[in-house]
Write a protein that holds these residues in place. Structure first.
Motif, PDB file in Angstrom:
ATOM      1  N   TYR A 160      -9.762  29.112  29.315  1.00  0.00           N
ATOM      2  CA  TYR A 160     -11.029  28.696  29.922  1.00  0.00           C
ATOM      3  C   TYR A 160     -11.022  28.917  31.428  1.00  0.00           C
ATOM      4  N   GLN A 161      -9.889  28.698  32.064  1.00  0.00           N
ATOM      5  CA  GLN A 161      -9.815  28.921  33.507  1.00  0.00           C
ATOM      6  C   GLN A 161     -10.019  30.393  33.848  1.00  0.00           C
ATOM      7  N   ILE A 162      -9.467  31.281  33.022  1.00  0.00           N
ATOM      8  CA  ILE A 162      -9.676  32.714  33.254  1.00  0.00           C
ATOM      9  C   ILE A 162     -11.142  33.076  33.059  1.00  0.00           C
ATOM     10  N   GLU A 163     -11.754  32.522  32.023  1.00  0.00           N
ATOM     11  CA  GLU A 163     -13.170  32.819  31.787  1.00  0.00           C
ATOM     12  C   GLU A 163     -14.041  32.319  32.934  1.00  0.00           C
ATOM     13  N   TRP A 164     -13.750  31.135  33.417  1.00  0.00           N
ATOM     14  CA  TRP A 164     -14.568  30.589  34.506  1.00  0.00           C
ATOM     15  C   TRP A 164     -14.285  31.312  35.820  1.00  0.00           C
TER      16      TRP A 164
ATOM     17  N   ALA B  22      -9.150  35.692  19.685  1.00  0.00           N
ATOM     18  CA  ALA B  22      -9.486  37.118  19.744  1.00  0.00           C
ATOM     19  C   ALA B  22     -10.969  37.314  20.048  1.00  0.00           C
ATOM     20  N   ILE B  23     -11.820  36.471  19.455  1.00  0.00           N
ATOM     21  CA  ILE B  23     -13.259  36.563  19.735  1.00  0.00           C
ATOM     22  C   ILE B  23     -13.524  36.368  21.218  1.00  0.00           C
ATOM     23  N   HIS B  24     -12.828  35.416  21.844  1.00  0.00           N
ATOM     24  CA  HIS B  24     -13.012  35.181  23.275  1.00  0.00           C
ATOM     25  C   HIS B  24     -12.697  36.428  24.095  1.00  0.00           C
ATOM     26  N   THR B  25     -11.608  37.101  23.752  1.00  0.00           N
ATOM     27  CA  THR B  25     -11.251  38.286  24.531  1.00  0.00           C
ATOM     28  C   THR B  25     -12.242  39.412  24.317  1.00  0.00           C
ATOM     29  N   TRP B  26     -12.737  39.588  23.098  1.00  0.00           N
ATOM     30  CA  TRP B  26     -13.716  40.649  22.841  1.00  0.00           C
ATOM     31  C   TRP B  26     -15.047  40.335  23.520  1.00  0.00           C
TER      32      TRP B  26
ATOM     33  N   VAL C 187      -7.142  41.568  29.527  1.00  0.00           N
ATOM     34  CA  VAL C 187      -5.799  41.984  29.130  1.00  0.00           C
ATOM     35  C   VAL C 187      -4.815  40.815  29.263  1.00  0.00           C
ATOM     36  N   VAL C 188      -4.892  40.096  30.370  1.00  0.00           N
ATOM     37  CA  VAL C 188      -4.008  38.948  30.578  1.00  0.00           C
ATOM     38  C   VAL C 188      -4.251  37.883  29.509  1.00  0.00           C
ATOM     39  N   THR C 189      -5.511  37.611  29.209  1.00  0.00           N
ATOM     40  CA  THR C 189      -5.835  36.611  28.192  1.00  0.00           C
ATOM     41  C   THR C 189      -5.252  36.996  26.839  1.00  0.00           C
ATOM     42  N   SER C 190      -5.415  38.265  26.460  1.00  0.00           N
ATOM     43  CA  SER C 190      -4.883  38.723  25.180  1.00  0.00           C
ATOM     44  C   SER C 190      -3.365  38.671  25.162  1.00  0.00           C
TER      45      SER C 190
ATOM     46  N   THR D  49      -2.011  35.095  24.603  1.00  0.00           N
ATOM     47  CA  THR D  49      -2.325  34.362  23.377  1.00  0.00           C
ATOM     48  C   THR D  49      -2.167  35.161  22.088  1.00  0.00           C
ATOM     49  N   LEU D  50      -2.282  36.484  22.136  1.00  0.00           N
ATOM     50  CA  LEU D  50      -2.387  37.267  20.901  1.00  0.00           C
ATOM     51  C   LEU D  50      -1.231  38.221  20.664  1.00  0.00           C
ATOM     52  N   GLY D  51      -0.404  38.496  21.650  1.00  0.00           N
ATOM     53  CA  GLY D  51       0.749  39.349  21.424  1.00  0.00           C
ATOM     54  C   GLY D  51       0.533  40.796  21.807  1.00  0.00           C
ATOM     55  N   VAL D  52       1.584  41.599  21.625  1.00  0.00           N
ATOM     56  CA  VAL D  52       1.598  42.983  22.100  1.00  0.00           C
ATOM     57  C   VAL D  52       0.601  43.849  21.346  1.00  0.00           C
ATOM     58  N   GLN D  53       0.589  43.782  20.027  1.00  0.00           N
ATOM     59  CA  GLN D  53      -0.257  44.683  19.243  1.00  0.00           C
ATOM     60  C   GLN D  53      -1.735  44.473  19.547  1.00  0.00           C
ATOM     61  N   ALA D  54      -2.160  43.209  19.577  1.00  0.00           N
ATOM     62  CA  ALA D  54      -3.567  42.933  19.887  1.00  0.00           C
ATOM     63  C   ALA D  54      -3.903  43.381  21.299  1.00  0.00           C
TER      64      ALA D  54
END
Length: 352
Positions: free
Chosen positions: A28-32, A84-88, A116-119, A122-127
């Motif tokens: 949330y901090q990154i989004e804001w 993942a939805i947040h990053t997309w 990229v940082v958010t993913s 939270t989601l790992g290398v592949q994502a």
């Protein structure tokens, strides 16, 4: 029980859930931060007149989406797809913003780095690699829709350097998060497992037993508590040495692990005392299981006393059930050992 390749206990010991909860605030901090950067840009430099309404609408909608997610606490149960939805959504918003301003040749083309940082967190290398590929596609789309030409040395260098930075940052952050998670898993194993037998220790058993008890209360289904104490361990230690005593404890622990179901909890509670919790099992079922265990050790030197208490028949509190099972175990021990006693029985059952 957990395998050797995964030292983490099951049930509530969930590192991915801990990871999601830990990084949600950062998300949330990154989004804001993204919203503030875009707002500062629009205030400082102004927005193009043609796209001003759409840009402001997109800004408000994106901030509302992030604010709603933070208030509703979407990430309580390992719902990684929501992350993942947040990053997309973040990538889509950045793409719209760049399309409405100066495109990827402007000063804020590096905003994609936030996604990229958010993913990576939270989601790992592949994502993360997949999202970098999507960002590359957005670059090509923005060049196609804009006035700038991709096939110029300056623009090729800009796109290439940005994508390279995105890949490096995403990979390094993902690797760091993975290393932290591995360290946490090892620390958790050290904190929750008995080093000699590999079973749960007392602390882990107590933590894991509480949700099983709460679930049994809600569903009104039985479970059984079993307390096992080895007979004559001091004699083994004094006569044959502590190594022989340790081998006896490991032997019993392995037999308990073999006879337990995947849903059962098995722990070394301390010293030569072991405890089991059997969900959806009444006193008769627990007693039958322990009688089969006694049969399996008939030809060995193992000797132990067993006590059984069941919910709700023998109590409605976890501590009460353990106390009753412990008391029944001492009745077995007082009657000669190698026996199963159930809490409400006047005399222990001797295995024939």
């Amino acid at each position: 029980m957990p395998g050797q390749d995964d030292p983490l206990p099951p049930l509530v010991w969930d590192p991915q859930r801990v990871q999601i909860r830990g990084f949600t605030t950062g998300l949330y901090q990154i989004e804001w931060l993204l919203v503030m950067l875009v707002t500062f840009y629009l205030v400082a430099l102004g927005s193009p007149g043609e796209g001003e309404g759409g840009m402001l609408l997109a800004l408000v909608a994106y901030f509302g989406f992030s604010l709603m997610a933070s208030q509703l606490r979407f990430f309580g149960d390992r719902q990684r797809w929501l992350l993942a939805i947040h990053t997309w959504v973040m990538i889509s918003f950045i793409t719209w913003f760049l399309y409405s301003t100066q495109g990827v040749t402007g000063p804020l083309a590096s905003l994609y780095l936030l996604a990229v940082v958010t993913s990576a967190l939270t989601l790992g290398v592949q994502a993360t690699l997949l999202e970098v590929a999507a960002i590359a596609a957005c670059y090509l789309l923005l060049f196609q829709l804009g006035d700038a030409k991709l096939m110029t040395p300056a623009n090729l260098a800009l796109v290439g350097s940005n994508l390279t930075v995105f890949l490096i940052v995403g990979y390094l952050i993902s690797a760091l998060v993975h290393a932290i998670q591995v360290s946490n898993r090892l620390l958790l194993a050290m904190a929750s497992q008995d080093p000699l037998t590999g079973l749960f220790n007392r602390r882990a058993f107590d933590d894991l037993a509480r949700p099983i008890h709460a679930m049994a209360q809600r569903s009104q289904r039985p479970y059984s508590m079993i307390v096992i104490d080895m007979d004559g361990l001091k004699t083994i230690n004094d006569g044959l040495g502590h190594d022989a005593g340790d081998r006896a404890l490991v032997d019993l622990a392995q037999r308990l692990r073999d006879c337990a179901r995947s849903s059962d909890l098995v722990a070394r509670y301390g010293g030569d005392e072991f405890v089991l919790l059997l969900p959806d099992t009444d006193a008769d079922g627990a007693r039958s299981m322990m009688q089969r265990l006694l049969v399996s050790v008939r030809e060995s030197d193992l000797c132990f006393s067993i006590g059984v208490a069941s919910y709700p028949e023998h109590g409605d509190r976890l501590e009460q059930l353990f106390s009753h099972a412990d008391r029944a175990m001492y009745r077995s021990k007082a009657s000669g050992g190698s026996r199963v006693s159930v809490q409400d029985q006047a005399q222990p059952e001797e295995h024939e």
